[in-house]
Scaffold this motif. Sequence first.
Motif, PDB file in Angstrom:
ATOM      1  N   THR A  80      -0.776  -1.227  -7.002  1.00 43.69           N
ATOM      2  CA  THR A  80      -2.715  -1.694  -7.066  1.00 43.69           C
ATOM      3  C   THR A  80      -3.275  -1.196  -5.984  1.00 43.69           C
ATOM      4  O   THR A  80      -4.656  -1.299  -5.886  1.00 43.69           O
ATOM      5  CB  THR A  80      -1.952  -2.905  -7.120  1.00 43.69           C
ATOM      6  N   ALA A  81      -2.667  -0.210  -4.738  1.00 44.58           N
ATOM      7  CA  ALA A  81      -2.897   0.024  -3.660  1.00 44.58           C
ATOM      8  C   ALA A  81      -2.635   1.356  -3.304  1.00 44.58           C
ATOM      9  O   ALA A  81      -1.369   1.376  -3.013  1.00 44.58           O
ATOM     10  CB  ALA A  81      -3.641  -0.885  -2.634  1.00 44.58           C
TER      11      ALA A  81
ATOM     12  N   ASP B  18      -7.128  -0.974 -12.017  1.00 42.14           N
ATOM     13  CA  ASP B  18      -5.456  -1.014 -12.189  1.00 42.14           C
ATOM     14  C   ASP B  18      -5.783  -1.573 -10.576  1.00 42.14           C
ATOM     15  O   ASP B  18      -3.915  -1.382 -10.055  1.00 42.14           O
ATOM     16  CB  ASP B  18      -5.438  -0.364 -12.856  1.00 42.14           C
ATOM     17  N   VAL B  19      -5.974  -0.111  -9.959  1.00 41.87           N
ATOM     18  CA  VAL B  19      -5.174   0.754  -8.691  1.00 41.87           C
ATOM     19  C   VAL B  19      -7.090   1.058  -7.374  1.00 41.87           C
ATOM     20  O   VAL B  19      -7.724   1.719  -7.931  1.00 41.87           O
ATOM     21  CB  VAL B  19      -4.140   2.121  -8.433  1.00 41.87           C
ATOM     22  N   SER B  20      -6.167   0.476  -6.548  1.00 37.41           N
ATOM     23  CA  SER B  20      -7.305   0.624  -5.550  1.00 37.41           C
ATOM     24  C   SER B  20      -7.067   2.358  -4.854  1.00 37.41           C
ATOM     25  O   SER B  20      -5.951   2.345  -3.867  1.00 37.41           O
ATOM     26  CB  SER B  20      -7.842  -0.259  -4.205  1.00 37.41           C
ATOM     27  N   ILE B  21      -7.850   3.122  -4.686  1.00 36.91           N
ATOM     28  CA  ILE B  21      -7.765   4.196  -4.148  1.00 36.91           C
ATOM     29  C   ILE B  21      -8.616   4.664  -2.464  1.00 36.91           C
ATOM     30  O   ILE B  21      -9.781   3.854  -2.495  1.00 36.91           O
ATOM     31  CB  ILE B  21      -8.119   5.815  -4.907  1.00 36.91           C
ATOM     32  N   VAL B  22      -8.501   4.369  -1.952  1.00 35.57           N
ATOM     33  CA  VAL B  22      -8.932   5.042  -0.286  1.00 35.57           C
ATOM     34  C   VAL B  22      -8.150   6.518   0.507  1.00 35.57           C
ATOM     35  O   VAL B  22      -7.190   6.652   0.463  1.00 35.57           O
ATOM     36  CB  VAL B  22      -8.781   3.813   0.762  1.00 35.57           C
TER      37      VAL B  22
ATOM     38  N   VAL C 253       0.947  -0.640  -0.225  1.00 38.41           N
ATOM     39  CA  VAL C 253       0.085  -0.033   0.407  1.00 38.41           C
ATOM     40  C   VAL C 253       0.835   1.379  -0.281  1.00 38.41           C
ATOM     41  O   VAL C 253       1.767   1.874   0.932  1.00 38.41           O
ATOM     42  CB  VAL C 253      -0.619  -0.004   1.079  1.00 38.41           C
ATOM     43  N   TRP C 254       0.874   2.446  -0.895  1.00 36.92           N
ATOM     44  CA  TRP C 254       1.772   3.328  -1.349  1.00 36.92           C
ATOM     45  C   TRP C 254       0.977   4.113  -0.592  1.00 36.92           C
ATOM     46  O   TRP C 254      -0.732   4.392   0.268  1.00 36.92           O
ATOM     47  CB  TRP C 254       2.087   3.233  -3.274  1.00 36.92           C
TER      48      TRP C 254
END
Length: 327
Positions: free
Chosen positions: A234-235, A261-265, A177-178
Amino acid sequence: MADVARTAGVSAQTVSRALRGSPNVNPETKRRVLVAVEQVGYRFNSAARALSSGRSHTIGLVLLASGGYYSRSAVTAGVEAAAGEAGYAVNIATIAALDTGLMERALSKLADQGVDGFVIAVPLISVTPKMEDITRDIPTVTLDGSRTAGARVLGIDQQEAGRVATQHLLDLGHRQVWHLSGPDEWIEARRRRQGWQECLAAAGVEAPPLLEGDWSPDSGYRQGQIIAMIPEVTAVFVASDEMAFGVIRALQERGRSVPDDVSIVSVDDIALAAYCSPPLTTVRQDFYRYGAAAVALLLQGDDADVDESVAAASLSVRASTAPPRSR
């Protein structure tokens, strides 16, 4: 009062406290003040005393000009609505930057206007002796911001918000997780980052390089262009909804789908979050309610029906997060 202060060798605020019988003034200092009062012929101004003794029916609200526009607006609306219902007016002082000198001047200005209490919505990390002095005799509530010794604090656990957001992505199956952080000088940004780091460490995951924005959608967009060029991402946990809007646009423009492709929270759950494309998964902060609750604490004290415990972080799960694609 300035003449009395010079004669007694103390500050004007100490004179004010001594004349109002504050327990924070030692007897010798009070004696010197009273002697000086007689020497200079000082007479009480009944109108000024009414203001400083809690009968001005005015609340002082301190805001920061930069940062989230929507959160600032919601706090202001909550404070003004609750104050208006109680028959109080709101005087607003807005500072241009996170600077203790600017904060001191804002508090001094509002104190000189005779406000009955302060609501501080400014996230200064350091607090000066002058700020402590000004707020010692004026009831103060902070909204996840500058914490003077006597202030009462409302808001969510920002560190827990970082953990909840990060754990949500790990639970979906993302191996890394970035994080796009807010400015380092903000208390909220530091604590959300700490929560992210702690969550990754607990999962045995080494934190990737930190990215930093300034809370604006534009800074999110710029950092999103960088994220889009890193195929293994990916996140991403983004520290605010407004920055997340910019990240999502940058990813989509470069052909990276959210959430495929990329999850964002993110954090905040402002009104626009549910109408983002895709709708944004985010940790909720009820800024309007915090503003209203701050007024209740100021006016009713311990009798206020307000939960002062730091609120738990609550995640609103929407369509911007999903399990990673199998590779």
